[in-house]
Design an enzyme around this catalytic site. Structure first.
Site, PDB file in Angstrom:
ATOM      1  N   ASP A  14       0.839  -1.201   0.000  1.00  0.00           N
ATOM      2  CA  ASP A  14       0.000   0.000   0.000  1.00  0.00           C
ATOM      3  C   ASP A  14       0.888   1.270   0.000  1.00  0.00           C
ATOM      4  O   ASP A  14       0.493   2.303   0.515  1.00  0.00           O
ATOM      5  CB  ASP A  14      -0.942   0.011   1.215  1.00  0.00           C
ATOM      6  N   ILE A 130       2.841  -6.340   2.636  1.00  0.00           N
ATOM      7  CA  ILE A 130       3.188  -5.242   3.534  1.00  0.00           C
ATOM      8  C   ILE A 130       2.103  -4.158   3.539  1.00  0.00           C
ATOM      9  O   ILE A 130       2.376  -2.983   3.771  1.00  0.00           O
ATOM     10  CB  ILE A 130       4.588  -4.655   3.202  1.00  0.00           C
TER      11      ILE A 130
HETATM   12 CA   LIG Z   1       2.727  -0.844   4.098  1.00  0.00          CA
END
Ligand SMILES: [Ca+2]
Length: 317
Positions: A14, A130
């Protein structure tokens, strides 16, 4: 994992200032072959995550790596407020950056790409997750063989002290953004999972001297990260790498992982105050097989050295 083994991976991200630095570490390693980036809501909206990746990959001269657009909301359809910790665009709101070419974003969706790449590299693919786990959970639900084709998965997410972050009481941000997805991934992804939770990051911050040693590095990569943090660093009371610890644990387990434990872990979905919190069966009350190896102690010094190497545009061996 042996030191010479080639690591084929997909990164679900992200991006995210810490994602960016973790990706710079990965791409600094000649042992790593990144086959694609799949993007997910979290630190910013999913389309902006793609733009952030394009900016980063241009600096790192790796625009050849494909980017696939992923989930724009959680499985239940909501999006959590990310705040401006990473800047409103997730990457420090850098000014004076050339526009990127968004036509480079692939038409195949993140979930399709995860499924396809896992088939093309059966038993040999490492997934590095992640961000919120929406894409990974969707891949599991649409393709029942997905998890069992993976070699392993490294996750940054979850917590067990019960201290929240980013405006929530008890949950870590990535799991809080999509608790159902995190629950599905921990319980149904049929491959070894190494998990770097919030505690190991918050317990091992960098000193400001360590941070200064990174941001004084005068390379294209070093200057990019300095610019990235220029307008947001003053809001940070301390410097806490997060996604970097997950990538560090993969690339340099002996240096980064000081201690770890195999446990059964799940995610609370119904708690009045604790929705999204990871729950670990420390005392084996449930008599369930461990499903994650959780990193419990780490080394900030070893991680800082790795990031320094990436900033210097040298090879992380
Ligand atoms: Ca992240």
């Amino acid at each position: 994992m042996s030191g010479r083994e080639k690591i084929k991976c997909v990164v679900d991200t992200d991006a995210g200032t810490d994602d960016a630095q973790a990706i710079a570490m990965l791409l600094a390693s000649p042992r790593v072959d990144v086959l694609g980036f799949t993007t997910v809501h979290g630190n910013t909206n999913t389309k902006q995550v793609c733009v952030n990746l394009l900016k980063l990959l241009r600096v790192l001269n790796r625009e050849d790596i494909p980017i696939f657009l992923g989930a724009e909301t959680s499985l239940l359809g909501d999006v959590k407020e990310s705040g401006d910790f990473h800047g409103t665009d997730g990457l420090g709101d850098m000014k004076d950056i050339e526009p990127v070419d968004i036509t480079k974003i692939r038409t195949e969706t993140a979930t399709e790409a995860l499924s396809r790449i896992s088939k093309e590299n059966e038993g040999d693919l490492t997934l590095i997750a992640i961000g919120p786990l929406t894409n990974v959970a969707t891949a599991i639900r649409r393709d029942s063989g997905f998890g069992s084709r993976l070699k392993q998965c490294y996750i940054m997410g979850g917590n067990y002290y019960g201290k929240g972050n980013s405006k929530n009481i008890c949950a870590e941000f990535n799991f809080f953004c999509d608790p159902e997805a995190a629950n599905i991934v921990l319980n149904q992804l049929s491959c070894p999972i190494t998990l770097v939770g919030m505690e190991v990051c918050f317990d091992n911050p960098f000193t400001w001297d360590m941070h200064k040693s990174l941001r004084g590095i005068d390379t294209n990569t070093g200057r990019f990260f300095k610019l990235m943090e220029q307008d947001i660093i003053r809001k940070w009371p301390s410097y806490i790498p997060c996604d970097e610890y997950a990538v560090g644990a993969l690339l340099n387990p002996k240096g980064i992982i000081r201690n770890s434990k195999e446990v059964f872990a799940s995610v609370e979905l119904k708690g009045e105050h604790t929705r999204g919190q990871m729950v670990i069966d420390w005392y084996e009350v449930l008599h369930k097989k461990p499903n994650v190896t959780i990193v419990t102690e780490s080394s900030s010094e070893a991680l800082c050295e790795m990031i320094k190497t990436a900033m210097e545009e040298k090879s992380i061996i």
